[in-house]
Design an enzyme around this catalytic site. Structure first.
Site, mmCIF file in Angstrom:
data_model
loop_
_atom_site.group_PDB
_atom_site.id
_atom_site.type_symbol
_atom_site.label_atom_id
_atom_site.label_comp_id
_atom_site.label_asym_id
_atom_site.label_seq_id
_atom_site.Cartn_x
_atom_site.Cartn_y
_atom_site.Cartn_z
ATOM 1 N N HIS A 17 -7.643 50.140 25.613
ATOM 2 C CA HIS A 17 -6.922 50.759 26.736
ATOM 3 C C HIS A 17 -5.538 51.224 26.284
ATOM 4 O O HIS A 17 -5.117 52.347 26.597
ATOM 5 C CB HIS A 17 -6.735 49.756 27.877
ATOM 6 N N SER A 128 -13.277 44.916 28.020
ATOM 7 C CA SER A 128 -12.672 43.764 28.694
ATOM 8 C C SER A 128 -13.656 42.604 28.742
ATOM 9 O O SER A 128 -13.271 41.445 28.621
ATOM 10 C CB SER A 128 -12.245 44.146 30.112
#
Ligand code: PNS
Length: 160
Positions: A17, A128
């Protein structure tokens, strides 16, 4: 002024990210990182934790806003007068779903474009959920998440 929105769950944010955020912030005048408050999923980290992590790891980027949203991304981009939605692509397997989302978002808000950025090769495997799984069993998170948030991730989800 060109405004881009980078949406996601960021549960928690990863080096993948941060790589997309850093590169997108160079291309647009303003980058809004928009964290989804998802009523269907129970995230591992609260909305406040996810936003605080993002603020911490992006503190050196000046043209960034960390925000949250509920409901449709297309509506949110309208409210924010955003020109572009940024999505990161890791693999071909991401593409079909992202293609459908991009078409839906353009249908709902014809004035927003979706731009895909390819992830850096070092982060291709990262997600994640991989980070949460490794942290649960006390695995080594170095290189997967920014150093500043690593201990807080362990504290929250490490077992035992
Ligand atoms: O990090 P994620 O979980 O892959 O992010 C997914 C996200 C937040 C980009 C996506 O779920 C989303 O845009 N949700 C908002 C609802 C919406 O607008 N859905 C698309 C139309 S059905």
């Amino acid at each position: 002024m060109k405004i881009a929105v980078y949406p996601g769950s960021f549960d928690p944010c990863t080096n993948g990210h941060l790589d997309i955020i850093t590169r997108a912030a160079r291309v647009f005048d303003k980058l809004i990182v928009a964290v989804l408050v998802n009523s269907h999923k129970t995230p591992a980290f609260t909305i406040e934790e996810r936003m605080e992590f993002l603020r911490r790891v992006t503190r050196n980027i000046s043209n960034i806003e960390i925000d949250s949203f509920t409901g449709l991304l297309a509506d949110y981009t309208m409210q924010k007068n955003a020109d572009v939605i940024i999505k990161g692509l890791r693999a071909v397997s991401d593409f079909e779903y992202e293609f459908q989302m991009a078409l839906t978002n353009t249908k709902l808000n014809p004035s927003v474009e979706t731009l895909f950025m390819t992830t850096s090769t070092a982060n291709m495997y990262l997600s994640s959920s991989v980070v949460r799984e490794v942290a649960t069993y006390n695995g080594d998170l170095s290189g997967m998440v920014p150093d500043e948030i690593r201990d807080d991730i362990y504290k929250k989800i490490r077992r035992g």
